[in-house]
Every structure is written in C-alpha cells, then in structure tokens.
Design an enzyme around this catalytic site. Structure first.
Site, short mmCIF file in Angstrom:
data_model
loop_
_atom_site.label_atom_id
_atom_site.label_comp_id
_atom_site.label_asym_id
_atom_site.label_seq_id
_atom_site.Cartn_x
_atom_site.Cartn_y
_atom_site.Cartn_z
N GLN A 53 -4.57 -1.54 9.59
CA GLN A 53 -4.37 -2.89 8.87
C GLN A 53 -5.06 -4.02 9.87
OE1 GLN A 53 -3.15 -3.73 5.63
NE2 GLN A 53 -3.80 -5.65 6.28
N LYS A 111 0.69 -1.24 0.03
CA LYS A 111 0.11 0.17 0.11
C LYS A 111 0.91 1.13 -0.03
CE LYS A 111 -3.68 -2.52 2.15
NZ LYS A 111 -4.42 -2.98 3.24
N ASP A 170 -10.77 2.77 4.04
CA ASP A 170 -11.34 1.20 3.81
C ASP A 170 -12.82 1.02 3.89
OD1 ASP A 170 -9.43 -0.69 3.64
OD2 ASP A 170 -9.03 -0.79 5.66
#
Ligand code: NDP
Length: 276
Positions: free
Chosen positions: A91, A47, A114
């Site tokens: 994460q 990422k 997200d």
C-alpha cells in the site's frame, strides 16, 4: 447517462466469485501496510474485505512505520516465494525513509497485481500488457461497457501520475485513441478539455473542471476523490454543471473507486491463472 461503477464492479465481483468456486486452490492476495495512516488503513481493509467476499485467500500484513528497507524487502521476498500468494500489493504511499521504487521493483512481476513494476509498465507501453495498473484498467472496463469506440477519438487525460494519469493515457493510446496528457504546467487547460470526446481527470482538486469547459455529448470519467470540509466526497469535475450536457459521466463516489478494487481482484485471478 450515469456510469454506475458500483453496479459494474459488483457484476465483476460476482463473475470472479463464480470462477473461484470452481478452483481447487483459492487465489491468494497479500497486502502490506506500513505504518498507521488512517486513509491507507481503510483502503487495505476494503481490499481485504473484497478478497473475502469473492473467496480469495487474503493476508493483511501490518508493519510498523519504523520498519527498515531491508526488513520490508525481506517480507516482499518471503511473499514472492510463498505458493499460497498469487498477488502482492504494497500500500502506497510508504513512509519517507523507505525507497518506494526499490520496494515495487522487488515484487515478482508475475505477482505485481498493482501493475506498477517497470516490467509491467513497459509491457503496457508496448501494448502487450499482462498485469495492468488497476485504476486505469478499471476505467477501460467502464468505457467498454458504455460501448464507445475509442479509435480515433480525442481523449484528454488531466493528471500524469505514475499510478493513474500516465498509464491511463497509454491505455487510451492502446485503444487507438488520439491522446493529450495534461499536467500542472499545461497552458490553456480549458481549451484542451473543450476538444475532448473523452475526458479522464485524475488530479485531486475538488470541482476544478468546470461544466462550461466540457464539450456537449462528451464522456467524462472522474477519477478524483476529494473530501470537503463538510465531510462530503466530490470528484475533480463539477458534476452538477456537467451531467446534463454529456453522453456519459461517472459519479463520485460510486464511479471509478469501486472499479479499482474489483480490478485488483481481476488481476489477482489473472496472476493465479498464469501460474497454473
Ligand atoms: P498525484 O498527486 O500523484 O498526481 C496529480 C497529477 O495532477 C499530477 O500529474 C499533476 O501534475 C496534475 N495536476 C495538478 N494540478 C494540475 C492542474 N492545475 N492542471 C492539470 N494537472 C494538474 O495524484 P494521483 O494521480 O495519485 O491521484 C489523483 C486523484 O485521483 C486523487 O484525488 C486521488 O485520490 C484519486 N485517485 C482515485 C482512485 C480511485 O480508485 N478512484 C485511485 C487513485 C487515485 P504534475 O505532474 O505536473 O505535478
């Protein structure tokens, strides 16, 4: 035909790079990694690299596995108030002593790239989404590119997790498809799959979907990523037994995976544009 997610993701990254080159300030993404799980570390590195490639400002924040809930919430709060940061991603999975829901809910919904905050999931449910979960949104981009009109199609989603299966089913419903969602308790799974014009599988079991379960001419999206003992990556669908009978299929690797990261960049740019 094979849906080339790698190429489609590359084209999306090029579009984002072009856009970023016209901006006065770089869009900023912060990724928090707690602990040292090797798979999570790889995802976070990918990422971070993708951010650099498109010209974003990127912060990779590593926290020790024994961080307390209060310390993690305070880090999220700092990023919520940091003007350089447009998107915040924690994460997952987090170590078990941490309350994942509370951490996700602490992210400012307008920075929740997200798309997991209940406010963003709620908006998706009401078909007025802003930031949408990356993997299902990436799948919708792939389906759009195939040119399939989803309205009235029988779509079957296998897997019902909060991050893939559930939002995937809602995305398809929002596109006016007729949707069936299957989970581990579903009876006669193969019969359900035989009805599918569009099949999306996100379970995490190598080759669990057999070729003879799949309707001729269907479109198959394989979200699963499984590493075999010989190191090879495979999806949840038996690709070789399926590819010759379907209209479209995503490979693993090189299908949905690259789209997830490209969509994260797309969401970060959206969050940036929403702020200015
Ligand atoms: P989870 O383990 O959270 O969820 C798996 C889902 O599959 C659950 O809903 C479970 O049902 C269901 N399931 C399990 N066994 C069966 C079965 N026999 N029949 C039908 N359904 C079943 O996984 P994730 O959703 O996080 O991930 C799924 C896969 O997708 C993994 O391989 C993961 O690596 C991959 N992935 C890929 C991404 C990408 O970018 N390509 C991104 C995210 C994930 P129940 O609810 O009843 O437990």
């Amino acid at each position: 035909m094979i849906i080339d997610g790698k190429q489609i993701a590359k084209e999306l990254r090029v579009k984002i790079t072009d856009k970023v080159s016209t901006l006065d300030r770089k869009p900023g993404l912060a990724v928090i990694l707690v602990g040292d799980d090797p798979a999570s570390a790889v995802y976070v590195r990918n990422k971070d690299n993708a951010c650099k490639e498109v010209g974003f400002y990127s912060e990779k924040i590593n926290k020790p596995a024994n961080i307390t809930q209060a310390e993690l919430l305070s880090e999220v709060d700092r990023l919520n108030h940091d003007d350089k940061i447009d998107g915040i991603l924690v994460q997952l999975p987090l170590p078990s002593h941490l309350d994942t829901n509370q951490v996700v809910e602490a992210i400012n919904p307008s920075k929740d790239v997200d798309g997991f905050h209940s406010e963003n999931i709620g908006k998706l449910m009401q078909n007025r989404a802003f930031l949408r979960p990356c993997t299902p949104k990436g799948v919708m981009t792939l389906l759009q590119i195939t040119g399939i009109d989803l309205a009235g199609k029988n779509c079957v989603v296998v897997g019902a997790s909060n991050i893939v299966g559930r939002p995937m089913a809602i995305e398809l419903l929002n596109a006016s498809a007729t949707v069936t969602i299957c989970n581990s308790k579903t009876k006669n799974l193969s019969d359900k799959i035989k009805q599918a014009d569009v099949l999306v599988v996100a379970v995490g079991r190598p080759k669990m979907i057999q070729g003879n379960w799949i309707k001729e001419g269907a479109t198959v999206i394989d979200v699963g990523i499984n590493r075999l003992d010989n190191g090879k990556l495979v999806g949840d669908v038996d690709f070789d037994a399926t590819k010759d009978k379907v209209a479209w299929i995503t490979p693993v690797p090189g299908g949905v995976g690259p789209m997830t990261i490209a969509t994260l960049l797309e969401n970060t740019l959206m969050a940036y544009e929403n702020k200015i």
